[in-house]
Design an enzyme around this catalytic site. Structure first.
Site, short mmCIF file in Angstrom:
data_model
loop_
_atom_site.label_atom_id
_atom_site.label_comp_id
_atom_site.label_asym_id
_atom_site.label_seq_id
_atom_site.Cartn_x
_atom_site.Cartn_y
_atom_site.Cartn_z
N SER A 19 0.83 -1.21 0.00
CA SER A 19 0.00 0.00 0.00
C SER A 19 0.86 1.26 0.00
O SER A 19 1.90 1.32 0.68
CB SER A 19 -0.89 0.05 1.25
OG SER A 19 -1.83 -0.98 1.25
N TYR A 156 -10.98 4.11 -15.98
CA TYR A 156 -10.88 4.72 -14.64
C TYR A 156 -12.24 5.31 -14.23
O TYR A 156 -12.59 5.34 -13.06
CB TYR A 156 -9.78 5.78 -14.63
CG TYR A 156 -9.25 6.10 -13.26
CD1 TYR A 156 -8.66 5.11 -12.46
CD2 TYR A 156 -9.32 7.39 -12.74
CE1 TYR A 156 -8.18 5.40 -11.21
CE2 TYR A 156 -8.83 7.69 -11.48
CZ TYR A 156 -8.26 6.69 -10.72
OH TYR A 156 -7.78 6.99 -9.47
N LYS A 163 -11.90 11.44 -7.99
CA LYS A 163 -10.61 12.10 -7.72
C LYS A 163 -10.70 13.60 -8.01
O LYS A 163 -10.05 14.40 -7.32
CB LYS A 163 -9.50 11.46 -8.56
CG LYS A 163 -9.12 10.03 -8.14
CD LYS A 163 -8.70 9.93 -6.69
CE LYS A 163 -8.08 8.57 -6.38
NZ LYS A 163 -7.90 8.37 -4.91
N ALA A 196 -5.55 -1.88 -4.85
CA ALA A 196 -6.57 -1.02 -5.46
C ALA A 196 -6.34 -0.91 -6.98
O ALA A 196 -7.30 -0.97 -7.76
CB ALA A 196 -6.52 0.38 -4.83
P1 NAD Z 1 -4.44 -0.09 -1.51
O1 NAD Z 1 -5.43 -1.10 -2.00
O2 NAD Z 1 -3.22 -0.60 -0.86
O3 NAD Z 1 -5.12 0.98 -0.58
C1 NAD Z 1 -6.47 1.37 -0.72
C2 NAD Z 1 -7.02 1.45 0.69
O4 NAD Z 1 -8.36 1.95 0.67
C3 NAD Z 1 -7.05 0.10 1.39
O5 NAD Z 1 -6.31 0.14 2.58
C4 NAD Z 1 -8.52 -0.10 1.70
O6 NAD Z 1 -8.76 -0.77 2.92
C5 NAD Z 1 -8.99 1.35 1.78
N1 NAD Z 1 -10.44 1.47 1.74
C6 NAD Z 1 -11.28 1.08 0.75
N2 NAD Z 1 -12.56 1.28 1.14
C7 NAD Z 1 -12.51 1.82 2.40
C8 NAD Z 1 -13.48 2.24 3.35
N3 NAD Z 1 -14.80 2.15 3.10
N4 NAD Z 1 -13.05 2.73 4.55
C9 NAD Z 1 -11.74 2.83 4.81
N5 NAD Z 1 -10.78 2.46 3.96
C10 NAD Z 1 -11.17 1.95 2.77
O7 NAD Z 1 -4.07 0.76 -2.83
P2 NAD Z 1 -3.21 2.11 -3.00
O8 NAD Z 1 -2.86 2.15 -4.45
O9 NAD Z 1 -2.16 2.20 -1.97
O10 NAD Z 1 -4.31 3.23 -2.79
C11 NAD Z 1 -4.13 4.31 -1.90
C12 NAD Z 1 -4.61 5.61 -2.52
O11 NAD Z 1 -3.72 5.96 -3.59
C13 NAD Z 1 -6.01 5.55 -3.14
O12 NAD Z 1 -6.66 6.79 -2.92
C14 NAD Z 1 -5.69 5.41 -4.62
O13 NAD Z 1 -6.74 5.85 -5.45
C15 NAD Z 1 -4.48 6.32 -4.70
N6 NAD Z 1 -3.67 6.17 -5.92
C16 NAD Z 1 -3.20 4.95 -6.29
C17 NAD Z 1 -2.45 4.83 -7.44
C18 NAD Z 1 -1.96 3.49 -7.89
O14 NAD Z 1 -1.66 3.34 -9.09
N7 NAD Z 1 -1.84 2.51 -7.02
C19 NAD Z 1 -2.14 5.97 -8.21
C20 NAD Z 1 -2.62 7.21 -7.78
C21 NAD Z 1 -3.38 7.31 -6.63
#
Ligand code: NAD
Length: 256
Positions: A19, A156, A163, A196
């Site tokens: 994460s 997306y 977002k 995610a």
């Molecule tokens: P991840 O799956 O490790 O983290 C996503 C988190 O969201 C998880 O810990 C999950 O438990 C939590 N979550 C989902 N529903 C929830 C709820 N109802 N209550 C509380 N928590 C909840 O994936 P990640 O990529 O580390 O995502 C973290 C952030 O980064 C997200 O906002 C994602 O959109 C953003 N992001 C990710 C990327 C990518 O390519 N991985 C790029 C840009 C932004």
């Protein structure tokens, strides 16, 4: 001496050791910040608790961000244990898998509401509870976004719209909380393989595009994001609020 010695922060969004939130937590801890963690539902506790304990955390609580009662319990506990807060990491999002493929046109009312509630409104809900604990301390709130808020990224869909709402929310929150000396900033991260990200149909195509077209000719790492998070949550960025910083190997500046 660390950049965050004596500071206290809370992390929302660790699911596992891949994460983005976990990479951020590690660097904050390395720089001296004491950390609290939350996990979204019992199923994740067994993954998150050992990680949190490995960083010496004592406050590890459930928090589904759609549940106001759970959010209240988290901030009550932080208030009781610490009495103050310097940093908040909002690194979470959710949309149904069926909304992350095909046309945006088919987005259901319910799927839209869920994606926007979890991925965008939650920042407002958390910031409101955190503000009294953070007031006057020069601390910061950060959230994680993606380029799909600015341009159309195939599949997306509703998450791009969420977002966009998240980035606008961060800006409005920055205006509300600035007089209390609380800063709110967004990191727009490039694609990284996480739980995610795997939910997005065709994610590999996005990674390939960044590698071939970005100025740095590579994808970003979790450490790239963590470094910027450290900057935004430390005094190094004391004059910065309401910003969206792209950590995307420069991808978003490219035209034809
Ligand atoms: P991840 O799956 O490790 O983290 C996503 C988190 O969201 C998880 O810990 C999950 O438990 C939590 N979550 C989902 N529903 C929830 C709820 N109802 N209550 C509380 N928590 C909840 O994936 P990640 O990529 O580390 O995502 C973290 C952030 O980064 C997200 O906002 C994602 O959109 C953003 N992001 C990710 C990327 C990518 O390519 N991985 C790029 C840009 C932004």
């Amino acid at each position: 001496m660390g950049l965050l010695d004596g500071k206290k922060g809370i992390i929302f969004g660790v699911a596992n050791d891949k994460s983005i939130a976990w990479a951020i937590a590690r660097i904050l801890k390395k720089e001296g910040m004491e950390l609290a963690f939350t996990y979204a539902g019992e199923a994740l506790e067994s993954r998150v608790r050992p990680l949190a304990e490995s960083l010496g955390s004592r406050i590890i609580l459930p928090c589904d961000v759609t549940d106001d009662g759970q959010i209240d319990s988290v901030f009550d506990a932080v208030g009781r244990e610490w009495g103050s807060l310097d940093g908040l990491v909002h690194s979470l999002a959710f949309a149904r898998k069926e909304e992350l493929k095909g046309e945006y046109l088919t987005t259901s009312r319910d799927g839209f509401r869920l994606a926007l509630d979890v991925s965008a409104y939650s920042l407002v809900a958390l910031a409101r509870r955190a503000a009294p604990l953070m007031e006057g301390r020069g601390g910061g709130i950060i959230t994680l976004s993606y380029y799909g808020s600015e341009k159309v990224i195939q599949n997306y869909n509703v998450m791009g719209v969420a977002k966009a709402a998240l980035e606008a929310s961060a800006m409005y929150l920055a205006a509300d909380l600035g007089p209390k000396n609380i800063r709110v900033n967004t990191i727009s991260a490039g694609p990284v393989k996480t739980l995610a990200a795997m939910g997005i149909t065709g994610f590999k195509t996005i990674l390939d595009s960044v590698e071939s077209r970005s100025p740095l000719r590579r994808n970003i790492t979790l450490d790239d994001v963590a470094g910027t998070a450290l900057y935004l949550l430390s005094g190094l960025s004391s004059g910065v609020t309401g910003e969206v910083i792209h950590v995307d190997a420069g991808y978003s500046i490219m035209g034809v």
